[in-house]
Design a protein around this motif. Structure first.
Motif, PDB file in Angstrom:
ATOM      1  N   TYR A  17       0.837  -1.198   0.000  1.00  0.00           N
ATOM      2  CA  TYR A  17       0.000   0.000   0.000  1.00  0.00           C
ATOM      3  C   TYR A  17       0.879   1.258   0.000  1.00  0.00           C
ATOM      4  CZ  TYR A  17      -4.496  -2.280   0.878  1.00  0.00           C
ATOM      5  OH  TYR A  17      -5.659  -3.015   0.754  1.00  0.00           O
ATOM      6  N   VAL A  18       0.336   2.341  -0.502  1.00  0.00           N
ATOM      7  CA  VAL A  18       0.903   3.663  -0.243  1.00  0.00           C
ATOM      8  C   VAL A  18       0.045   4.268   0.861  1.00  0.00           C
ATOM      9  CG1 VAL A  18       1.404   5.964  -1.155  1.00  0.00           C
ATOM     10  CG2 VAL A  18       1.702   3.949  -2.610  1.00  0.00           C
ATOM     11  N   ALA A  19       0.692   4.747   1.959  1.00  0.00           N
ATOM     12  CA  ALA A  19      -0.049   5.225   3.125  1.00  0.00           C
ATOM     13  C   ALA A  19       0.367   6.645   3.487  1.00  0.00           C
ATOM     14  CB  ALA A  19       0.178   4.295   4.310  1.00  0.00           C
ATOM     15  N   ASN A  20      -0.579   7.407   3.995  1.00  0.00           N
ATOM     16  CA  ASN A  20      -0.305   8.826   4.283  1.00  0.00           C
ATOM     17  C   ASN A  20       0.562   9.042   5.512  1.00  0.00           C
ATOM     18  OD1 ASN A  20      -2.245   8.102   6.186  1.00  0.00           O
ATOM     19  ND2 ASN A  20      -3.482   9.946   5.920  1.00  0.00           N
ATOM     20  N   PHE A  21       0.694   8.041   6.378  1.00  0.00           N
ATOM     21  CA  PHE A  21       1.448   8.241   7.620  1.00  0.00           C
ATOM     22  C   PHE A  21       2.920   7.833   7.505  1.00  0.00           C
ATOM     23  CE2 PHE A  21      -0.820   4.163   7.806  1.00  0.00           C
ATOM     24  CZ  PHE A  21       0.223   3.271   7.987  1.00  0.00           C
ATOM     25  N   VAL A  22       3.323   7.294   6.358  1.00  0.00           N
ATOM     26  CA  VAL A  22       4.719   6.879   6.181  1.00  0.00           C
ATOM     27  C   VAL A  22       5.515   8.034   5.573  1.00  0.00           C
ATOM     28  CG1 VAL A  22       6.279   5.151   5.227  1.00  0.00           C
ATOM     29  CG2 VAL A  22       3.922   4.520   5.826  1.00  0.00           C
ATOM     30  N   LEU A  23       6.667   8.311   6.169  1.00  0.00           N
ATOM     31  CA  LEU A  23       7.493   9.439   5.739  1.00  0.00           C
ATOM     32  C   LEU A  23       8.755   8.948   5.057  1.00  0.00           C
ATOM     33  CD1 LEU A  23       7.258  11.643   8.965  1.00  0.00           C
ATOM     34  CD2 LEU A  23       5.835  11.758   6.931  1.00  0.00           C
ATOM     35  N   MET A  24       9.090   9.556   3.932  1.00  0.00           N
ATOM     36  CA  MET A  24      10.321   9.206   3.231  1.00  0.00           C
ATOM     37  C   MET A  24      11.543   9.639   4.032  1.00  0.00           C
ATOM     38  SD  MET A  24      10.947   7.541   0.538  1.00  0.00           S
ATOM     39  CE  MET A  24      12.595   6.849   0.377  1.00  0.00           C
ATOM     40  N   GLY A  25      11.346  10.643   4.894  1.00  0.00           N
ATOM     41  CA  GLY A  25      12.470  11.176   5.669  1.00  0.00           C
ATOM     42  C   GLY A  25      12.836  10.341   6.867  1.00  0.00           C
ATOM     43  N   TYR A  26      12.089   9.286   7.177  1.00  0.00           N
ATOM     44  CA  TYR A  26      12.418   8.449   8.326  1.00  0.00           C
ATOM     45  C   TYR A  26      12.629   7.016   7.862  1.00  0.00           C
ATOM     46  CZ  TYR A  26      12.343   6.120  12.817  1.00  0.00           C
ATOM     47  OH  TYR A  26      12.696   5.359  13.903  1.00  0.00           O
ATOM     48  N   GLY A  27      13.729   6.401   8.290  1.00  0.00           N
ATOM     49  CA  GLY A  27      14.032   5.040   7.863  1.00  0.00           C
ATOM     50  C   GLY A  27      14.235   4.984   6.368  1.00  0.00           C
ATOM     51  N   THR A  28      13.579   4.028   5.727  1.00  0.00           N
ATOM     52  CA  THR A  28      13.732   3.851   4.267  1.00  0.00           C
ATOM     53  C   THR A  28      12.510   4.325   3.492  1.00  0.00           C
ATOM     54  OG1 THR A  28      12.771   1.633   4.329  1.00  0.00           O
ATOM     55  CG2 THR A  28      15.160   1.804   4.712  1.00  0.00           C
TER      56      THR A  28
END
Length: 831
Positions: free
Chosen positions: A326-337
């Motif tokens: 899924y693509v999710a709104n709460f996942v940030l590219m700036g944290y982890g991978t």
């Protein structure tokens, strides 16, 4: 003959001129003396000081004056954080150049600060917008670029449409621009970054060196912002292709429970995953929507979780199960991978998402001695436990399983131990005019070319005309950007972005140590003598902006050989705000108090006295017109006291030692005088509790008033009055310096009170001849009794039982017990 009326303005201007004419606060490095560097965060030259300035700089001035009196060689400088957006906006409004507006404001604010009598070494004054200052940070930039500590890349950035510029993550507050409160958008731009992440571990570790000197709250805020997480990097194969997606997780123990994957909207694999799939259009719409959201909002716990299926699957590296991506709104590219393995049974955010989109769950950790049932669960189980449904790792504690699972995956190249940080590299590019130009040139033949060091500084053009819409004029000025490439000699273009203004404030405290140095950013010997700053004073709002950047920059300059300093600020005091009607002062709330009008009406000393007396420095202060009037009345009271004592006192010094035994009333005053110094010395040293220092001085003034008539009659009494009044002036002089200077001179002293040593109290003077004892009957206070300090227990009991009010409450009762606490109380138990 009398002193005449107390006129603050005349007295204050007189002594301010005296201090200037004599260079009273000018200072140089002196290896023979202990140094003390006190610094308040320097102001932006907006044109007018506000009450927050008055509070901040009054606190710093008391510290500086007190430390001088304690024998320290004190550096106390002032300058101007002079670049920034408000100058551009004002220049547009007034149809002028930002430099003209800025320097005019500096002149006005300098006059206002001098009117408050702050003890600055004004020879060290500097402004960050002066080419003689920003030349050196351009040099720093080139050194960092050469070492790879500065780099340029294209990336999604925070964009403020109103300010027409990029913002660092730290400059976005709840989705809004920290300056203008405009909703922040996301844009893809080529920007310059500093590798603050290379220093993440050191910035974190060295916070422990600041414990005890910095507020715990600030240290915690920086720890959280750096955000170190110890975990694992796991590789998930994608069904139907050779690509893999890497995931960082702190919970490898839950891997068997991962049932789907969530990607950030900006993840580079998204477009590849949806290519030629029926879900592509819907995913692209979702990506556009999410990319324009603020990253802080996206990471908030209360965000409504949303996502869209890509149509693609990955393979769980342990269970081998297919997992939808899924693509999710709460996942940030700036944290982890930018990719998250979702374990809904053991992560609340994943649980909510799975419930919303009807995705599978798998319990893989059971509480010890219990069994979780998915159909009965109303939230994710996140506590420790024992692994279940996890193959060969069943029955292992989840903590032990973390390492075991990573080791197992490591053998097949599917996982490894990893450390992750929340901290991102510092974006220093700003699409504004009024900032330090970034010293690089773009050449079609040579690429990115550093401006030769001998050509520094790259100076902002004086003939620039501001655009009405706020855009920087530099990209439109051929005279600025058209240059010859210093490498190949062909025509090239100069960079038109300027540096984030936090770069200037990241090293200004070093420049103060030799602010007029022409051939270097500072004198290394002077810096080594004065640095670090012993006491730094400023607002809590800079905890993860200026304070973090200054720590990073100091370590950068250390590693480049400019200094041996590792931390810039030894001690930090974060003063509270000045409120009125319970709210921070602001024009929009209509609750602003103008310092200039207060000073004109009551004087600088009264204004300083009130703002230091109304609250401890670290607490918020509620403005009170009545409180300021009270401060003025107290100073008038001291003035009248000096007038009453004229001709009766002599310049014997504070806490003067008598040559003979003093009579009881004189001894009483001397005891109060030394109690005052004892208390004031303790509270000056202990977190600068100026309010209690002032309160102690007020009590001493009251004592002098009550005894002055009687003590004026004898030589011993006049000696006690002389010493006590000198102590009042000495203790108050860091707080209200002008009136104390005037009365000090009127009392017959030679020289400035600012050069006098802080008084030392005499322990023997604190010994009292009498003690005040509380008398209780059955635990209730019934009387107070003065007894001789030498009185025996039997004598105290006898006096207590004979007191009229005690007799009244024990009449007709048997005295069962008498408890005597020496020097404090007597409790009579009667039935």
């Amino acid at each position: 003959m009398g002193f005449g009326k107390y006129e603050p303005e005349l007295i204050e201007k007189k002594w301010q001129k005296e201090w200037t004419d004599t260079g009273a606060f000018n200072v140089e490095a002196d290896e023979s003396r202990p140094k003390y560097y006190v610094l308040e965060m320097f102001p932006y030259p907006s044109g007018k000081i506000h009450m927050g300035h008055v509070r901040n700089y009054s606190i710093g001035d008391v510290v500086a004056r007190y430390k001088r009196m304690k024998g320290f060689n004190v550096l106390h400088p002032m300058g101007w954080d002079a670049f920034g957006l408000p100058a551009e906006n004002a220049a547009i409004k007034h149809n002028t150049h930002p430099a003209e507006w800025t320097y005019a404001n500096i002149d006005d604010m300098r006059t206002q600060l001098k009117r408050l009598g702050y003890s600055y070494d004004w020879r060290r004054e500097m402004a960050t917008c002066h080419p003689g200052y920003y030349k050196w940070e351009q040099q720093f930039f080139l050194k960092f670029l050469e070492k790879g500590l500065v780099y340029r890349k294209k990336s999604p950035v925070n964009w403020c449409e109103t300010c027409h510029t990029v913002l660092a993550n730290e400059q976005v507050e709840e989705g809004l621009c920290w300056r203008c409160d405009t909703q922040v958008e996301q844009k893809e731009l080529s920007q310059w970054f500093m590798r603050i992440t290379d220093y993440a571990e050191e910035l974190l570790d060295s916070l422990s060196d600041l414990e005890g000197g910095w507020p715990d709250r600030v240290i915690t805020m920086q720890r959280n912002w750096i955000g170190k997480s110890i975990g694992a990097e796991l590789n998930f194969e994608i069904e139907g292709c050779d690509d893999t997606i890497s995931v960082f997780t702190t919970r490898p123990d839950t891997l068997y429970g991962a049932t789907f994957m969530s990607l950030a909207a900006e993840h580079p694999m998204v477009e590849k995953l949806i290519a030629d799939r029926p879900e592509a259009e819907k995913v692209r719409e979702f990506v556009t929507k999410v990319s324009n959201m603020d990253r802080i909002v996206r990471g908030a716990d209360d965000l409504e979780k949303e996502g869209v299926f890509t149509g693609a699957y990955c393979i769980n590296p342990l269970s081998g199960q297919k997992m939808p991506i899924y693509v999710a709104n709460f996942v940030l590219m700036g944290y982890g991978t930018g990719a998250v393995m979702a374990v809904p049974a053991h992560d609340q955010r994943d649980y909510e998402f799975a419930k919303k989109y009807d995705l599978p769950m798998q319990v893989v950790i059971q509480p010890e001695g219990e069994t979780l049932n998915l159909s009965e669960m109303t939230e994710a189980y996140t506590a420790p436990g024992v692994l279940t449904n996890s193959g060969e790792f069943d029955n292992m504690s989840n903590e032990d399983a973390k390492g075991a699972i990573v080791d197992y995956l490591g053998k097949s190249g599917k996982g490894k131990k990893s450390v992750n940080y929340r901290l991102r590299d510092w974006n220093i590019s700003r699409q504004r005019f009024w900032g330090s130009p970034i010293p690089v040139i773009y050449c079609d033949h040579c690429g990115i070319v550093p401006v030769p060091e001998q050509d520094l500084p790259v100076v902002l053009p004086e003939d620039a005309v501001m655009n009405e819409d706020g855009r920087s004029p530099l990209p439109e000025m051929e005279s600025f950007y058209n240059v010859v490439c210093p490498t190949c000699g062909k025509m090239a273009q100069r960079e038109t972005d300027t540096m984030d203004t936090f770069v200037e404030s990241s090293w200004y405290f070093m420049r103060y140590t030799d602010a007029r140095k022409a051939g270097a950013p500072f004198n290394r010997d002077a810096l080594e003598y004065w640095a670090p700053v012993d006491q730094y004073i400023g607002g809590i709002e800079h905890a993860i902006l200026h304070l973090l950047y200054a720590r990073f920059f100091t370590k950068l300059l250390r590693d480049e050989g400019y200094t041996s300093l590792s931390e810039p600020f030894k001690n930090l005091l974060t003063q509270g705000m000045v409120l009125k009607d319970g709210a921070k002062m602001s024009k929009s709330k209509g609750n602003v108090v103008d310092p200039n009008s207060m000073i004109a009406k009551y004087g600088a000393d009264a204004t300083r006295l009130f703002i230091l007396f109304a609250s401890p420095p670290e607490k918020d202060l509620e403005w009170s017109d009545q409180g300021l009037e009270g401060a003025s009345r107290f100073l008038n009271r001291i003035w009248r006291l000096a007038e009453d004592l004229e001709g009766k006192i002599a310049p014997v010094g504070a806490c003067a030692k008598p040559s003979a035994e003093l009579p009881s009333e004189a001894k009483k005053l001397r005891r109060k005088e030394h109690e005052t110094v004892s208390r004031a010395s303790r509270d000056m040293e202990n977190k600068f509790q100026f309010n209690t220092v002032i309160a102690a001085s007020m009590e001493l003034v009251n004592e002098i008033y009550s005894l002055k008539e009687k003590l004026s009659e004898t030589e011993e009494g006049r000696f006690a009055l002389s010493s006590a009044f000198s102590t009042v002036l000495t203790v108050l002089s860091p707080i209200t310096p002008h009136i104390c200077e005037e009365l000090w001179a009127n009392a017959g002293y030679e020289g400035s009170i600012s050069t006098v040593a802080w008084p030392e109290f005499d322990e023997s003077a604190l010994v009292t001849d009498e003690l005040l004892i509380i008398i209780q009957v059955n635990g209730k206070m019934r009387a107070k009794l003065s007894v001789a300090a030498s009185a025996s227990k039997e004598e105290i009991e006898k006096s207590a039982l004979g007191h009229e009010n005690v007799t009244k409450h024990t009449e007709g009762k048997d005295i069962k017990k008498i408890i005597v606490v020496p020097g404090k109380l007597v409790n009579i138990v009667a039935k």
